[in-house]
Design a protein around this motif. Sequence first.
Motif, PDB file in Angstrom:
ATOM      1  N   GLN A 146      20.533   4.557  -8.690  1.00  0.00           N
ATOM      2  CA  GLN A 146      21.927   4.460  -8.239  1.00  0.00           C
ATOM      3  C   GLN A 146      22.753   5.816  -8.113  1.00  0.00           C
ATOM      4  O   GLN A 146      23.909   6.025  -8.143  1.00  0.00           O
ATOM      5  CB  GLN A 146      22.573   3.510  -9.194  1.00  0.00           C
ATOM      6  CG  GLN A 146      22.650   4.011 -10.530  1.00  0.00           C
ATOM      7  CD  GLN A 146      23.310   2.852 -11.438  1.00  0.00           C
ATOM      8  OE1 GLN A 146      23.759   1.857 -11.177  1.00  0.00           O
ATOM      9  NE2 GLN A 146      22.901   3.256 -12.672  1.00  0.00           N
ATOM     10  N   LEU A 186      30.127  -4.719 -16.545  1.00  0.00           N
ATOM     11  CA  LEU A 186      29.946  -4.097 -15.282  1.00  0.00           C
ATOM     12  C   LEU A 186      29.839  -2.441 -15.271  1.00  0.00           C
ATOM     13  O   LEU A 186      29.902  -1.872 -14.105  1.00  0.00           O
ATOM     14  CB  LEU A 186      30.798  -4.570 -14.246  1.00  0.00           C
ATOM     15  CG  LEU A 186      30.722  -5.828 -13.929  1.00  0.00           C
ATOM     16  CD1 LEU A 186      31.779  -6.256 -12.723  1.00  0.00           C
ATOM     17  CD2 LEU A 186      29.456  -6.360 -13.532  1.00  0.00           C
ATOM     18  N   TYR A 226      15.929   1.031 -11.325  1.00  0.00           N
ATOM     19  CA  TYR A 226      17.503   0.432 -10.942  1.00  0.00           C
ATOM     20  C   TYR A 226      18.315   1.552 -11.498  1.00  0.00           C
ATOM     21  O   TYR A 226      19.191   1.868 -10.621  1.00  0.00           O
ATOM     22  CB  TYR A 226      17.760  -0.869 -11.450  1.00  0.00           C
ATOM     23  CG  TYR A 226      17.131  -2.024 -10.673  1.00  0.00           C
ATOM     24  CD1 TYR A 226      17.263  -2.269  -9.362  1.00  0.00           C
ATOM     25  CD2 TYR A 226      16.284  -2.882 -11.386  1.00  0.00           C
ATOM     26  CE1 TYR A 226      16.667  -3.140  -8.614  1.00  0.00           C
ATOM     27  CE2 TYR A 226      15.783  -3.882 -10.904  1.00  0.00           C
ATOM     28  CZ  TYR A 226      15.779  -3.904  -9.499  1.00  0.00           C
ATOM     29  OH  TYR A 226      15.464  -5.013  -8.726  1.00  0.00           O
ATOM     30  N   ARG A 272      27.901   0.469 -15.205  1.00  0.00           N
ATOM     31  CA  ARG A 272      26.402   0.933 -14.656  1.00  0.00           C
ATOM     32  C   ARG A 272      25.492   1.538 -15.596  1.00  0.00           C
ATOM     33  O   ARG A 272      24.149   1.551 -15.170  1.00  0.00           O
ATOM     34  CB  ARG A 272      26.578   1.461 -13.012  1.00  0.00           C
ATOM     35  CG  ARG A 272      27.609   0.816 -12.331  1.00  0.00           C
ATOM     36  CD  ARG A 272      27.668   1.552 -10.940  1.00  0.00           C
ATOM     37  NE  ARG A 272      27.665   3.031 -10.993  1.00  0.00           N
ATOM     38  CZ  ARG A 272      27.236   3.783 -10.040  1.00  0.00           C
ATOM     39  NH1 ARG A 272      26.673   3.374  -9.035  1.00  0.00           N
ATOM     40  NH2 ARG A 272      27.613   5.242 -10.284  1.00  0.00           N
ATOM     41  N   SER A 305      24.149 -14.018 -11.152  1.00  0.00           N
ATOM     42  CA  SER A 305      25.163 -12.805 -11.597  1.00  0.00           C
ATOM     43  C   SER A 305      26.381 -13.195 -11.701  1.00  0.00           C
ATOM     44  O   SER A 305      27.182 -12.695 -12.421  1.00  0.00           O
ATOM     45  CB  SER A 305      24.963 -11.917 -10.296  1.00  0.00           C
ATOM     46  OG  SER A 305      25.349 -12.472  -9.264  1.00  0.00           O
ATOM     47  N   ARG A 310      24.981  -3.022 -16.250  1.00  0.00           N
ATOM     48  CA  ARG A 310      24.279  -3.578 -15.059  1.00  0.00           C
ATOM     49  C   ARG A 310      24.252  -2.686 -13.940  1.00  0.00           C
ATOM     50  O   ARG A 310      25.060  -2.429 -13.078  1.00  0.00           O
ATOM     51  CB  ARG A 310      24.981  -4.984 -14.662  1.00  0.00           C
ATOM     52  CG  ARG A 310      24.164  -5.662 -13.434  1.00  0.00           C
ATOM     53  CD  ARG A 310      25.117  -6.726 -13.171  1.00  0.00           C
ATOM     54  NE  ARG A 310      24.153  -7.371 -11.974  1.00  0.00           N
ATOM     55  CZ  ARG A 310      24.681  -8.207 -10.715  1.00  0.00           C
ATOM     56  NH1 ARG A 310      26.228  -8.338 -10.841  1.00  0.00           N
ATOM     57  NH2 ARG A 310      23.983  -8.646  -9.882  1.00  0.00           N
ATOM     58  N   PRO A 311      23.044  -2.097 -13.795  1.00  0.00           N
ATOM     59  CA  PRO A 311      22.749  -0.908 -12.781  1.00  0.00           C
ATOM     60  C   PRO A 311      23.115  -1.526 -11.401  1.00  0.00           C
ATOM     61  O   PRO A 311      22.696  -2.998 -11.303  1.00  0.00           O
ATOM     62  CB  PRO A 311      21.395  -0.488 -13.063  1.00  0.00           C
ATOM     63  CG  PRO A 311      21.031  -0.842 -14.652  1.00  0.00           C
ATOM     64  CD  PRO A 311      21.768  -2.063 -14.733  1.00  0.00           C
ATOM     65  N   ASP A 312      23.408  -0.918 -10.511  1.00  0.00           N
ATOM     66  CA  ASP A 312      23.150  -1.457  -9.152  1.00  0.00           C
ATOM     67  C   ASP A 312      22.067  -1.788  -8.676  1.00  0.00           C
ATOM     68  O   ASP A 312      20.918  -1.400  -8.985  1.00  0.00           O
ATOM     69  CB  ASP A 312      23.642  -0.096  -8.170  1.00  0.00           C
ATOM     70  CG  ASP A 312      25.247   0.256  -8.344  1.00  0.00           C
ATOM     71  OD1 ASP A 312      25.946  -0.664  -8.596  1.00  0.00           O
ATOM     72  OD2 ASP A 312      25.462   1.441  -7.854  1.00  0.00           O
ATOM     73  N   GLY A 313      21.954  -3.216  -8.085  1.00  0.00           N
ATOM     74  CA  GLY A 313      20.766  -3.722  -7.754  1.00  0.00           C
ATOM     75  C   GLY A 313      20.189  -4.599  -8.745  1.00  0.00           C
ATOM     76  O   GLY A 313      19.272  -5.361  -8.418  1.00  0.00           O
ATOM     77  N   SER A 314      20.314  -4.463 -10.038  1.00  0.00           N
ATOM     78  CA  SER A 314      19.708  -5.054 -10.810  1.00  0.00           C
ATOM     79  C   SER A 314      20.018  -6.621 -11.038  1.00  0.00           C
ATOM     80  O   SER A 314      21.432  -6.977 -10.911  1.00  0.00           O
ATOM     81  CB  SER A 314      20.162  -4.649 -12.512  1.00  0.00           C
ATOM     82  OG  SER A 314      19.373  -5.294 -13.403  1.00  0.00           O
TER      83      SER A 314
END
Length: 337
Positions: A162, A74, A158, A76, A66, A95-99
């Motif tokens: 979120q 960034l 993902y 989401r 990352s 970039r989704p959370d946790g991806s």
Amino acid sequence: MAVLRTSVAFLLLHLAASLAAPVPCEEKVVRLEAEIQGLKNVISEQHLYIRELHNSQAQQLEHIPSSHLGPENLYRDCSEVFADGNVASGLYVIRPDGSPTALSVYCDMNNGGGWTVFQRRRDGKESFDRAWAEYKHGFGDIYSIDGEFWLGNEPLHYLTSQGNYGLRIDMEDFEGNQRYAEYKNFRVDNEKDQYQLHLGEYTGNAGDALADVHSSLSAGQEWTGPGLGSGRGKFSTFDQPNDDDATCIRHSKSGWWFSRCDSGNLNGHYYKGPYQAMTDDGVVWYTWHGWWYSIKSVVMMVRASDFERPPQITVPLSGQLYPSKAEAEVIDLPQGY
């Protein structure tokens, strides 16, 4: 003696002709069938190799550090892309959370803007008869404006995990008529839970073909379709059917959240016209056109439920896909945009 010599010569000529006679037809057929089978084996091995290569590359993508992602990547989802002033539909990086990786996604800025597209069908160029691993990681042509694709069940999980998301489905038939369906509280579980689908309240003019996913049949109401699957809301493919009796997957090899079978299978086989389907395995939305009509085009997309249109937006002047704030002009949109 002359007669004897003539007879011997005739006999020798006959033997020579017999030895040079062509191979009987049956032997040719056997040989050709063996060659065809050999070619089939080669094709099968190549297909297996391509699939393994695809899976290997998809797994390698998950391990991209990352730290390679810059702050400009960034967002989401497309809601944040739009909220930052980008109003042109097209490709963006999120970039989704946790991806574990950044994603290239198509953002649709119509209907209020901020929609992240995860499925598109246009002309049948892309086969949706795919295996579990392909639906997991995604496939197709996301880079062409009319390209067909499936973003992937992992990215979709993902995305929808979120926050609270809504689903919108835009459809068009071969007569140019358009319909849409929207659902609140759209969420897709992880792979361990077979990417199970969760849906809330329906609105729209295409009918609620996924009613069984978010509600039970009313008292006295009877389903008369081809089957009510026992794996309700779970994603299934031909190589991983998650309907206990596999009733639905027999009707179509596409990947989908089968429940009432093809009552709403938008990943079905693409037919080059509305009435070519001999079975209900087409691009079907039952509550609009029934089981036997295969729809021409479909777009499926999600947006954060708390999305609000910003009071000001930026319009790119340079025509670049990712305009900087220095390259953009700030304008006010008219009421009702």
